[in-house]
Design a protein around this motif. Structure first.
Motif, short mmCIF file in Angstrom:
data_model
loop_
_atom_site.label_atom_id
_atom_site.label_comp_id
_atom_site.label_asym_id
_atom_site.label_seq_id
_atom_site.Cartn_x
_atom_site.Cartn_y
_atom_site.Cartn_z
N SER A 1 -4.10 3.07 -8.46
CA SER A 1 -2.94 2.53 -7.76
C SER A 1 -3.38 1.54 -6.68
N ALA A 2 -4.40 1.91 -5.94
CA ALA A 2 -4.92 1.03 -4.90
C ALA A 2 -5.47 -0.26 -5.51
N TRP B 1 0.82 -1.21 0.00
CA TRP B 1 0.00 0.00 0.00
C TRP B 1 0.86 1.26 0.00
N ASN C 1 3.41 1.85 -1.64
CA ASN C 1 3.86 2.17 -2.99
C ASN C 1 3.03 3.28 -3.62
N ILE C 2 1.77 3.36 -3.22
CA ILE C 2 0.86 4.33 -3.82
C ILE C 2 1.39 5.75 -3.68
N TRP C 3 1.97 6.08 -2.50
CA TRP C 3 2.47 7.44 -2.28
C TRP C 3 3.62 7.76 -3.23
N ALA D 1 -4.80 7.69 -7.50
CA ALA D 1 -4.76 6.97 -6.22
C ALA D 1 -5.65 5.74 -6.24
N TRP E 1 4.11 6.38 -6.17
CA TRP E 1 3.59 6.43 -7.54
C TRP E 1 2.92 7.77 -7.85
#
Length: 212
Positions: A198-199, A141, A143-145, A195, A147
């Motif tokens: 990505s999630a 999770w 990784n989303i930030w 976001a 990306w």
């Protein structure tokens, strides 16, 4: 000695390498010879399009994964986190273009062909590649930030440059016509799209890890 790629993955990467480089280079040729502005300005404008930047990343990722996997950049682009980020970017390109921008311009000839390659063919071919060939079990999770950094930096660059040059690559970012409040709302909506996608990608990875 490094293990060679499976034949089907090699074929997929070869298709991506050919299609993406063809589309980006040919589009650059048409753009730089359009006469819309001085050539140095046109070069900057070309790379001000998120479509071009994302397709360029797909081209680099595919090329390094196919031909230069043992190099530093090859190992970088082979990381599932990196490939997944690029997949998110190029999918956003396809979604935003086909839901918001497709009917704003009438294209014909090679411009129409390249437009479909950049906004439809390459995005969904790369998505299929991600689904079938990219290991997803390591996705987290957090990784989303990371990306989100590239799209946010891109947006800041475009808005600052547009303030001085008057050029905005996309109508929903045009502060001159829409005003700062409307543009910020648009940016927030697109950031939310990044976001959420990505999630979704991370969730797919975690689901796959749980099944295996």
């Amino acid at each position: 000695m490094e293990k060679s790629l499976p034949l089907n993955q090699t074929i997929f990467l070869s298709i991506l390498v050919f299609l993406t480089w063809f589309a980006v280079i040919f589009q650059f040729y048409l753009h730089i010879n359009s006469g819309a502005a001085a050539k140095p300005e046109l070069v900057v404008r070309f790379f001000s399009y998120f479509t071009i930047d994302s397709n360029f990343l797909v081209a680099l990722c595919s090329t390094y994964n196919l031909f230069f996997r043992t190099t530093l950049l090859g190992r970088f682009f082979a990381k599932p986190q990196v490939t997944s980020a690029i997949a998110v970017y190029i999918l956003v390109v396809a979604l935003v273009y086909n839901t918001v921008l497709r009917f704003l311009w009438v294209l014909e000839g090679w411009s129409m062909v390249l437009n479909e390659l950049l906004h439809v063919v390459v995005p969904f071919t790369f998505l299929i590649y991600w689904l079938y060939f990219v290991p997803k079990q390591q996705l987290q999770w957090k990784n989303i930030w990371l990306w989100l950094v590239f799209p946010l930096l891109y947006t800041v660059f475009v808005l600052i440059r547009g303030n001085f040059s008057g050029f905005y690559p996309y109508p929903f970012l045009n502060i001159t016509e829409l005003g700062i409040s409307k543009v910020l709302i648009n940016c927030l909506a697109i950031t939310l799209l990044f976001a959420l996608l990505s999630a979704l990608f991370v969730a797919v990875g975690k689901r796959k890890a749980k099944i295996e």
